[in-house]
Design an enzyme around this catalytic site. Sequence first.
Site, PDB file in Angstrom:
ATOM      1  N   CYS A 237     -56.808  25.528 -43.352  1.00  0.00           N
ATOM      2  CA  CYS A 237     -58.091  25.827 -43.982  1.00  0.00           C
ATOM      3  C   CYS A 237     -58.489  24.759 -45.004  1.00  0.00           C
ATOM      4  O   CYS A 237     -57.653  24.294 -45.769  1.00  0.00           O
ATOM      5  CB  CYS A 237     -57.930  27.170 -44.675  1.00  0.00           C
ATOM      6  SG  CYS A 237     -59.314  27.590 -45.675  1.00  0.00           S
TER       7      CYS A 237
ATOM      8  N   THR B  73     -61.549  25.322 -46.744  1.00  0.00           N
ATOM      9  CA  THR B  73     -62.662  25.972 -47.461  1.00  0.00           C
ATOM     10  C   THR B  73     -62.628  25.707 -48.970  1.00  0.00           C
ATOM     11  O   THR B  73     -63.635  25.385 -49.588  1.00  0.00           O
ATOM     12  CB  THR B  73     -62.646  27.486 -47.185  1.00  0.00           C
ATOM     13  OG1 THR B  73     -62.877  27.655 -45.792  1.00  0.00           O
ATOM     14  CG2 THR B  73     -63.711  28.227 -47.968  1.00  0.00           C
TER      15      THR B  73
HETATM   16  P1  5GP Z   1     -52.114  30.762 -41.828  1.00  0.00           P
HETATM   17  O1  5GP Z   1     -51.255  31.876 -41.381  1.00  0.00           O
HETATM   18  O2  5GP Z   1     -52.123  29.610 -40.879  1.00  0.00           O
HETATM   19  O3  5GP Z   1     -51.855  30.346 -43.236  1.00  0.00           O
HETATM   20  O4  5GP Z   1     -53.628  31.335 -41.861  1.00  0.00           O
HETATM   21  C1  5GP Z   1     -54.252  31.865 -40.713  1.00  0.00           C
HETATM   22  C2  5GP Z   1     -55.676  32.212 -41.057  1.00  0.00           C
HETATM   23  O5  5GP Z   1     -56.417  31.060 -41.469  1.00  0.00           O
HETATM   24  C3  5GP Z   1     -56.508  32.740 -39.890  1.00  0.00           C
HETATM   25  O6  5GP Z   1     -56.214  34.058 -39.560  1.00  0.00           O
HETATM   26  C4  5GP Z   1     -57.918  32.558 -40.420  1.00  0.00           C
HETATM   27  O7  5GP Z   1     -58.331  33.610 -41.264  1.00  0.00           O
HETATM   28  C5  5GP Z   1     -57.807  31.306 -41.270  1.00  0.00           C
HETATM   29  N1  5GP Z   1     -58.382  30.138 -40.572  1.00  0.00           N
HETATM   30  C6  5GP Z   1     -58.175  29.719 -39.303  1.00  0.00           C
HETATM   31  N2  5GP Z   1     -58.862  28.589 -39.028  1.00  0.00           N
HETATM   32  C7  5GP Z   1     -59.547  28.294 -40.143  1.00  0.00           C
HETATM   33  C8  5GP Z   1     -60.463  27.246 -40.490  1.00  0.00           C
HETATM   34  O8  5GP Z   1     -60.765  26.339 -39.728  1.00  0.00           O
HETATM   35  N3  5GP Z   1     -60.984  27.303 -41.750  1.00  0.00           N
HETATM   36  C9  5GP Z   1     -60.666  28.293 -42.637  1.00  0.00           C
HETATM   37  N4  5GP Z   1     -61.250  28.296 -43.811  1.00  0.00           N
HETATM   38  N5  5GP Z   1     -59.778  29.270 -42.353  1.00  0.00           N
HETATM   39  C10 5GP Z   1     -59.241  29.271 -41.126  1.00  0.00           C
END
Ligand code: 5GP
Length: 357
Positions: free
Chosen positions: A192, A194
Site C-alpha cells: 500500500c 496510500t
Molecule cells: P497485507 O496483508 O499485505 O499487509 O495487506 C493486505 C491489504 O492491503 C488488502 O486486503 C487491501 O486492503 C490492501 N491493499 C491491497 N492492494 C492495495 C493497494 O494497491 N493500495 C492500498 N492502499 N491498499 C491495498
Amino acid sequence: MKIEITPKLDFNNVLIKPQRTTISSRNEVCLQRIFTFQNSSSSWKGVPIMAANMDTTGTFEVLKILSKFKILTCLNKFYNLKDFKSFIKGFKLNEEIGDILKYTVVSTGISEKNYENLCEIMDNIPFLKWICIDVANGYMYKMVEFCKKIRKRYPKAIIIAGNVASGEMTQELIINGGVDIVKVGIGPGSACLTRMKTGVGVPQLSAIIDCADSAHGCGGFIVGDGGITCPGDMAKAFGGGADFVMCGGIFSGHDENPGEIIEEKDSSNKIKKYKLFYGMSSELAMKKHYGSMANYRSSEGRVIKVPYRGSLEETVNDYLGGLRSTCAYVNAKKIKHLPKCTTFILVSQQINTHLVK
Ligand code: 5GP
C-alpha cells in the site's frame, strides 16, 4: 483543523503481557470460532482468518489450500461466472465442492458492472454465502447505498464491507448498510502507498481496537485488514478485538500463488528466488485489469518481489502454531477469549536483532 493527541498504536508499538496459565499444551487451544451474524441471521464456523481479495492471494488455488484449514479466501473481484463454473467442474463430489464453497468469499466493487458480475455469480452458484464489498475508501456515501442494495437482494448473505478505520463509520455500515463484518484498515497494507501518496491513515492496532468496540456495541463484527508481518502481529490483532484478520503479503510468494518464480543473483552472486506481489491500486494491476491507469489518479500500490516461500501450507501452520502459543501464554483456551486475556504493554523495542545481518 483539529489535532487528536491520544497516542495511536501499531502492532510494533506493543507486546502482549504473559499471564498465569492452566494451558499446558498448545493443542488444548481452539482456533475455531462460531459466529451468528445479526444482519443476515446466518452462522459460520471456522478459523477466523481470510486471504485478501488481491490478484496474487484471492485465487482458486489459494482457496483449495486454505479451505482445508477452514480459513476463508476472499477471491479477487475479476473472476466471473465462467471462472467459477470451470473451477467447480474440477470436483466430482457435490459434498467436496460444497465444503470448499463454505470458505469462499465473492468480492465486488461498487460499480454497476461489478454489481451485475456479483449477481450473476451469486444467482448461479449454489452454496455461496459470503460477499465482500471492497473499495479503497469506505467512507463514500455511495458505499452505504451499495451495501443496502446488496443486503436487500441477498438477505441471508454474510456481508463484509470496507475499508474504514474509525468507529462511527463502522457503525454506519452495520446499522444503515446492513453489513455483518466491517473491513478495517486504511493504509497498513504491505503493498500500500496510500499513506505516502495521501497522508491519510490510522495506525492499525488502534483502528482495530476502536472499530471492534464500535462494531460489538451494535451487534456487528470486524476484520482487521492489512499490516500483518509475523504471527505475533496476528495475535495482537485478535488480542485488540479483531473478530477476523485478513492477510495479503504473508500469503504471497508460495507455490500456490500465481506467477512464475523469478531468479536473481544477490550482491554475493547467490541465486535468490522471488515471486511477484502487487497492490490492487498499483500501476501493474490497473494496466492488467483496465488497460491503463486513469491520469486523474496516482498509483497507491506497490509492486514487490517477495522471497519465494515454498508451500502455503507451511506458512499457514507457522501462523496457526504461533496463535496457539499466544493463547497458551495468556490462558485463552479459545481464540474468542484472546481480547479479554490480553494486556498490551507499550514497548520501544520488540525483538533483539543484534546478531541478525
Ligand atoms: P497485507 O496483508 O499485505 O499487509 O495487506 C493486505 C491489504 O492491503 C488488502 O486486503 C487491501 O486492503 C490492501 N491493499 C491491497 N492492494 C492495495 C493497494 O494497491 N493500495 C492500498 N492502499 N491498499 C491495498
